[in-house]
Write an enzyme that holds these catalytic residues in place. Sequence first.
Site, short mmCIF file in Angstrom:
data_model
loop_
_atom_site.label_atom_id
_atom_site.label_comp_id
_atom_site.label_asym_id
_atom_site.label_seq_id
_atom_site.Cartn_x
_atom_site.Cartn_y
_atom_site.Cartn_z
N CYS A 3 0.86 -1.18 0.00
CA CYS A 3 0.00 0.00 0.00
C CYS A 3 0.90 1.24 0.00
CB CYS A 3 -1.00 -0.02 1.15
SG CYS A 3 -0.28 0.03 2.80
N ARG A 9 -3.39 -0.61 5.42
CA ARG A 9 -3.99 -1.69 4.65
C ARG A 9 -3.08 -2.90 4.48
NH1 ARG A 9 -5.22 2.14 -0.28
NH2 ARG A 9 -3.31 3.01 0.61
N ASP A 119 -8.24 3.93 0.97
CA ASP A 119 -7.26 4.30 2.00
C ASP A 119 -8.01 4.78 3.23
OD1 ASP A 119 -5.29 5.36 3.55
OD2 ASP A 119 -4.32 6.48 1.93
P1 4NP Z 1 -1.83 2.81 4.07
O1 4NP Z 1 -2.45 4.17 4.62
O2 4NP Z 1 -1.27 3.13 2.70
O3 4NP Z 1 -3.00 1.90 4.00
O4 4NP Z 1 -0.77 2.39 5.06
C1 4NP Z 1 -1.71 5.36 4.69
C2 4NP Z 1 -0.86 5.57 5.73
C3 4NP Z 1 -0.16 6.77 5.81
C4 4NP Z 1 -0.34 7.74 4.85
C5 4NP Z 1 -1.19 7.51 3.80
C6 4NP Z 1 -1.88 6.32 3.71
N1 4NP Z 1 0.37 8.98 4.95
O5 4NP Z 1 0.11 9.86 4.13
O6 4NP Z 1 1.20 9.12 5.85
#
Ligand code: 4NP
Length: 149
Positions: A3, A9, A119
């Site tokens: 991800c 995720r 997300d």
């Molecule tokens: P992930 O969610 O891709 O599902 O781990 C996110 C976690 C952090 C960020 C964006 C999406 N961020 O911008 O820090």
Amino acid sequence: MVCLGNICRSPLAEGILKDKAQKAGLNWQVESRGTGGWHAGNLPDHRSIEIAKERGLDITDQRSQKLTTKDLADFDLIFAMDKANYRDIIAKSDNPALEQKVFLILNEANPESDRSVPDPYYGGENGFSEVYDMIDKACEALVQKHLQK
Ligand code: 4NP
């Protein structure tokens, strides 16, 4: 399992697939990464830890890692949580063969639907339950497909 941040995720996807593969007797090495490295070294998001715990999985052994070009060579199958992740993975390599082993995770349960796992980072707690269910269904389909081979 890939991800963006490797804290929401894909840690769930790693935990879920590891559990299902182990229960099915499949000797798979399952890991997760983020296309971005902002959270490298961090635990999964507390909301992912909590929803996993509610469903009986402990994902607190995981630490966020950024996807490397070595990972693209090392792993046989690479699953993107969303379309941006998919594009970012493909863009890391100039090897056209890479496309043959990179897939959108939700296409496992719903082939060719090209849907993304939303997300949940900026959402509330509820998004995590929905995300868990989507990934769980996809991982179940993935394991079943390989058992039938
Ligand atoms: P992930 O969610 O891709 O599902 O781990 C996110 C976690 C952090 C960020 C964006 C999406 N961020 O911008 O820090």
